[in-house]
Design a protein around this motif. Structure first.
Motif, PDB file in Angstrom:
ATOM      1  N   SER A  61       0.969  -1.047  -0.107  1.00  0.00           N
ATOM      2  CA  SER A  61       0.043   0.038  -0.125  1.00  0.00           C
ATOM      3  C   SER A  61       0.849   1.365   0.185  1.00  0.00           C
ATOM      4  CB  SER A  61      -1.008  -0.059   1.115  1.00  0.00           C
ATOM      5  OG  SER A  61      -1.972  -1.088   1.040  1.00  0.00           O
ATOM      6  N   MET A  62       1.891   1.185   0.802  1.00  0.00           N
ATOM      7  CA  MET A  62       2.782   2.290   0.914  1.00  0.00           C
ATOM      8  C   MET A  62       3.547   2.420  -0.681  1.00  0.00           C
ATOM      9  SD  MET A  62       2.761   3.912   3.592  1.00  0.00           S
ATOM     10  CE  MET A  62       4.086   5.031   3.378  1.00  0.00           C
ATOM     11  N   ILE A  63       3.859   1.459  -1.386  1.00  0.00           N
ATOM     12  CA  ILE A  63       4.218   1.472  -2.755  1.00  0.00           C
ATOM     13  C   ILE A  63       3.246   2.334  -3.562  1.00  0.00           C
ATOM     14  CG2 ILE A  63       4.904   0.145  -4.680  1.00  0.00           C
ATOM     15  CD1 ILE A  63       6.298  -1.710  -2.526  1.00  0.00           C
ATOM     16  N   GLY A  64       2.032   1.889  -3.481  1.00  0.00           N
ATOM     17  CA  GLY A  64       0.859   2.419  -4.102  1.00  0.00           C
ATOM     18  C   GLY A  64       0.595   4.023  -3.974  1.00  0.00           C
ATOM     19  N   LEU A  65       0.858   4.301  -2.692  1.00  0.00           N
ATOM     20  CA  LEU A  65       1.017   5.724  -2.429  1.00  0.00           C
ATOM     21  C   LEU A  65       1.978   6.374  -2.946  1.00  0.00           C
ATOM     22  CD1 LEU A  65      -0.266   8.130  -0.686  1.00  0.00           C
ATOM     23  CD2 LEU A  65       1.339   7.297   1.436  1.00  0.00           C
ATOM     24  N   ALA A  66       3.379   6.035  -2.953  1.00  0.00           N
ATOM     25  CA  ALA A  66       4.433   6.417  -3.688  1.00  0.00           C
ATOM     26  C   ALA A  66       3.992   6.542  -5.072  1.00  0.00           C
ATOM     27  CB  ALA A  66       5.396   5.660  -3.530  1.00  0.00           C
ATOM     28  N   LEU A  67       3.430   5.821  -5.752  1.00  0.00           N
ATOM     29  CA  LEU A  67       3.117   5.723  -7.342  1.00  0.00           C
ATOM     30  C   LEU A  67       2.163   6.759  -7.481  1.00  0.00           C
ATOM     31  CD1 LEU A  67       3.301   2.057  -8.288  1.00  0.00           C
ATOM     32  CD2 LEU A  67       5.056   3.658  -8.643  1.00  0.00           C
ATOM     33  N   ALA A 113       6.669  11.307  -3.364  1.00  0.00           N
ATOM     34  CA  ALA A 113       6.958   9.630  -3.650  1.00  0.00           C
ATOM     35  C   ALA A 113       8.007   9.065  -3.200  1.00  0.00           C
ATOM     36  CB  ALA A 113       6.970   9.622  -5.329  1.00  0.00           C
ATOM     37  N   GLY A 114       9.353   9.886  -3.217  1.00  0.00           N
ATOM     38  CA  GLY A 114      10.562   9.376  -2.468  1.00  0.00           C
ATOM     39  C   GLY A 114      10.344   9.005  -0.947  1.00  0.00           C
ATOM     40  N   ALA A 115       9.615   9.900  -0.441  1.00  0.00           N
ATOM     41  CA  ALA A 115       9.173   9.634   1.148  1.00  0.00           C
ATOM     42  C   ALA A 115       8.415   8.559   1.239  1.00  0.00           C
ATOM     43  CB  ALA A 115       8.907  10.939   1.746  1.00  0.00           C
ATOM     44  N   ALA A 116       7.368   8.214   0.771  1.00  0.00           N
ATOM     45  CA  ALA A 116       6.489   7.051   0.651  1.00  0.00           C
ATOM     46  C   ALA A 116       7.302   5.600   0.436  1.00  0.00           C
ATOM     47  CB  ALA A 116       5.378   7.072  -0.226  1.00  0.00           C
ATOM     48  N   LEU A 117       8.409   5.853  -0.663  1.00  0.00           N
ATOM     49  CA  LEU A 117       9.168   4.646  -0.745  1.00  0.00           C
ATOM     50  C   LEU A 117      10.171   4.187   0.490  1.00  0.00           C
ATOM     51  CD1 LEU A 117       9.976   4.987  -4.663  1.00  0.00           C
ATOM     52  CD2 LEU A 117       8.320   3.657  -3.735  1.00  0.00           C
ATOM     53  N   HIS A 118      10.593   5.414   0.878  1.00  0.00           N
ATOM     54  CA  HIS A 118      11.484   5.235   2.273  1.00  0.00           C
ATOM     55  C   HIS A 118      10.526   4.744   3.063  1.00  0.00           C
ATOM     56  CE1 HIS A 118      15.320   6.859   1.447  1.00  0.00           C
ATOM     57  NE2 HIS A 118      14.751   8.079   0.789  1.00  0.00           N
ATOM     58  N   ALA A 119       9.499   4.908   3.418  1.00  0.00           N
ATOM     59  CA  ALA A 119       8.249   4.280   4.373  1.00  0.00           C
ATOM     60  C   ALA A 119       8.152   2.867   4.102  1.00  0.00           C
ATOM     61  CB  ALA A 119       7.326   5.441   4.524  1.00  0.00           C
ATOM     62  N   SER A 144      13.992  -4.272   0.547  1.00  0.00           N
ATOM     63  CA  SER A 144      14.324  -3.170   1.086  1.00  0.00           C
ATOM     64  C   SER A 144      15.462  -2.451   0.625  1.00  0.00           C
ATOM     65  CB  SER A 144      14.629  -3.444   2.642  1.00  0.00           C
ATOM     66  OG  SER A 144      15.780  -4.208   2.752  1.00  0.00           O
ATOM     67  N   ASP A 145      16.474  -3.116  -0.107  1.00  0.00           N
ATOM     68  CA  ASP A 145      17.563  -2.347  -0.635  1.00  0.00           C
ATOM     69  C   ASP A 145      17.134  -1.735  -2.009  1.00  0.00           C
ATOM     70  OD1 ASP A 145      19.305  -3.371   1.319  1.00  0.00           O
ATOM     71  OD2 ASP A 145      19.723  -4.993   0.036  1.00  0.00           O
ATOM     72  N   PHE A 146      16.430  -2.282  -2.483  1.00  0.00           N
ATOM     73  CA  PHE A 146      15.795  -1.819  -3.886  1.00  0.00           C
ATOM     74  C   PHE A 146      14.922  -0.590  -3.448  1.00  0.00           C
ATOM     75  CE2 PHE A 146      11.786  -1.187  -6.169  1.00  0.00           C
ATOM     76  CZ  PHE A 146      12.156  -1.003  -7.334  1.00  0.00           C
ATOM     77  N   LEU A 147      14.234  -0.703  -2.533  1.00  0.00           N
ATOM     78  CA  LEU A 147      13.246   0.516  -2.183  1.00  0.00           C
ATOM     79  C   LEU A 147      13.969   1.717  -1.663  1.00  0.00           C
ATOM     80  CD1 LEU A 147      10.394  -1.468  -0.275  1.00  0.00           C
ATOM     81  CD2 LEU A 147       9.974   0.040  -2.505  1.00  0.00           C
ATOM     82  N   ALA A 176      13.797   5.124  -3.884  1.00  0.00           N
ATOM     83  CA  ALA A 176      13.454   6.401  -3.254  1.00  0.00           C
ATOM     84  C   ALA A 176      14.525   7.325  -3.838  1.00  0.00           C
ATOM     85  CB  ALA A 176      13.536   6.266  -1.858  1.00  0.00           C
ATOM     86  N   ARG A 177      15.739   7.120  -3.563  1.00  0.00           N
ATOM     87  CA  ARG A 177      16.678   8.072  -4.230  1.00  0.00           C
ATOM     88  C   ARG A 177      16.546   8.216  -5.698  1.00  0.00           C
ATOM     89  NH1 ARG A 177      22.484   6.817  -3.673  1.00  0.00           N
ATOM     90  NH2 ARG A 177      22.492   9.038  -3.812  1.00  0.00           N
ATOM     91  N   TYR A 178      16.428   7.325  -6.538  1.00  0.00           N
ATOM     92  CA  TYR A 178      16.309   7.333  -7.932  1.00  0.00           C
ATOM     93  C   TYR A 178      14.841   8.286  -8.167  1.00  0.00           C
ATOM     94  CZ  TYR A 178      15.468   6.074 -13.021  1.00  0.00           C
ATOM     95  OH  TYR A 178      15.572   6.074 -14.142  1.00  0.00           O
TER      96      TYR A 178
END
Length: 181
Positions: free
Chosen positions: A39-45, A121-127, A157-160, A164-166
């Protein structure tokens, strides 16, 4: 079909194959935490411009990640000794590593810790990354868990983190570096 069944009103839920367990069972905690991260990924997107073609690859990658994460949840919801209907394979871990390596080469090298944040978007990916770390801690406690699930959650988690940085870089957000106090 109604969305509610009332079967969980007394604090139990069904695993795959119908076995009833308490809603605080470690399997429920693990797959529920994967759902939370999804769901957090969906929020980021939802914060990434849909019409911007430079994010097409990001959306495609995340569609695969969200789909696989859904299947990881199903695997975690399958009781020990029962056949897993969709089994995570090492190629799914390798696919994440390929994207990590590709996106990481476009980013400035890290010389210090960065603080989670940036564009929404980046902040949500960090979350989402921190939620996946919790899912990994839960999954470790499951008896006879597929070791590839543990590898996938660790790599996810490494990917996220890299994602997030990307995404922050693509959207022009500044990374906040950790300062000495």
């Amino acid at each position: 079909m109604k969305i509610y069944t009332k079967t969980g009103d007394k604090g139990t839920t069904s695993l795959v194959y119908g076995q009833r367990v308490a809603k605080n069972d470690i399997r429920v905690e693990a797959y529920g935490t994967c759902d939370e991260a999804n769901s957090m990924i969906g929020l980021a997107l939802s914060h990434i411009p849909e019409q911007d073609s430079k994010f097409q690859e990001v959306r495609e990658v995340f569609h695969r990640v969200q789909t696989i994460l859904f299947h990881v949840g199903a695997e975690l919801a399958t009781p020990s000794g029962k056949e897993v209907k969709w089994k995570l394979e090492h190629e799914h871990v390798s696919d994440l590593e390929t994207v990590i390596d590709k996106w990481d080469t476009t980013l400035p090298p890290l010389k210090t810790f960065i603080l989670p944040g940036g564009h929404p978007a980046g902040a949500a990916l960090h979350a989402a990354r921190t939620v996946i770390r919790r899912a990994e801690r839960c999954a470790i406690a499951i008896e006879n868990v597929n070791p590839t699930v543990l590898s996938y959650l660790n790599r996810l988690s490494d990917f996220l983190f890299v994602a997030a940085r990307y995404v922050n870089a693509q959207l022009g957000a500044v990374e906040n570096k950790l300062h000495d106090s």
